[in-house]
Design a protein around this motif. Structure first.
Motif, short mmCIF file in Angstrom:
data_model
loop_
_atom_site.label_atom_id
_atom_site.label_comp_id
_atom_site.label_asym_id
_atom_site.label_seq_id
_atom_site.Cartn_x
_atom_site.Cartn_y
_atom_site.Cartn_z
N ARG A 43 -18.95 42.67 30.41
CA ARG A 43 -19.77 43.78 29.94
C ARG A 43 -20.35 44.53 31.14
NH1 ARG A 43 -24.88 42.52 29.25
NH2 ARG A 43 -26.05 44.42 29.32
N VAL A 44 -20.05 45.83 31.25
CA VAL A 44 -20.57 46.64 32.34
C VAL A 44 -22.08 46.80 32.17
CG1 VAL A 44 -20.51 48.91 33.46
CG2 VAL A 44 -18.40 47.86 32.66
N VAL A 45 -22.80 46.63 33.27
CA VAL A 45 -24.26 46.74 33.25
C VAL A 45 -24.64 47.99 34.03
CG1 VAL A 45 -26.43 45.64 33.91
CG2 VAL A 45 -24.50 44.24 33.17
N ARG A 46 -25.44 48.85 33.40
CA ARG A 46 -25.90 50.06 34.08
C ARG A 46 -26.71 49.69 35.31
NH1 ARG A 46 -26.61 54.99 30.62
NH2 ARG A 46 -25.50 54.47 28.70
N ILE A 61 -18.99 37.50 37.18
CA ILE A 61 -19.41 38.81 37.63
C ILE A 61 -18.26 39.49 38.36
CG2 ILE A 61 -20.99 40.06 39.15
CD1 ILE A 61 -22.07 36.76 37.87
N GLU A 62 -18.02 40.73 38.03
CA GLU A 62 -17.03 41.54 38.74
C GLU A 62 -17.78 42.71 39.37
OE1 GLU A 62 -13.77 40.97 39.21
OE2 GLU A 62 -13.94 39.11 38.07
N ILE A 63 -17.63 42.85 40.68
CA ILE A 63 -18.23 43.96 41.41
C ILE A 63 -17.08 44.81 41.94
CG2 ILE A 63 -19.68 44.63 43.37
CD1 ILE A 63 -20.98 41.81 43.17
N VAL A 64 -17.06 46.08 41.53
CA VAL A 64 -15.97 46.96 41.95
C VAL A 64 -16.53 48.27 42.50
CG1 VAL A 64 -14.28 46.00 40.35
CG2 VAL A 64 -15.68 47.91 39.63
N ARG A 65 -15.80 48.85 43.41
CA ARG A 65 -16.17 50.15 43.99
C ARG A 65 -15.12 51.17 43.56
NH1 ARG A 65 -19.13 52.23 48.04
NH2 ARG A 65 -19.71 50.24 48.97
#
Length: 70
Positions: A43-46, A61-65
């Motif tokens: 779920r994307v978190v603002r 957790i997925e962290i993407v740029r």
């Protein structure tokens, strides 16, 4: 606590998403949160909710740029 960040299992002390991002940014050399998206358990978190988003044992957790290109 044990988390999975970008597919790698790790131990982190971060209580919330903002603290986790600060740790990950330092380790990965990320200078700004601009263009960064983070998802917790799919779920994307603002960005405005990162500090309010608590983390729990086993979270993924997925962290993407965002990247420009074609």
């Amino acid at each position: 606590m044990r988390l999975t960040v970008n597919g790698e299992t790790c131990e982190r002390e971060a209580a919330d998403l903002a603290a986790l991002f600060a740790t990950e940014a330092e380790e990965r050399g990320i200078e700004s949160a601009q263009g960064i998206a983070i998802a917790v358990n799919g779920r994307v978190v603002r960005k405005s909710a990162w500090a309010e988003t608590s983390l729990n044992e086993g979270d993924r957790i997925e962290i993407v740029r965002a990247m420009q290109g074609g």
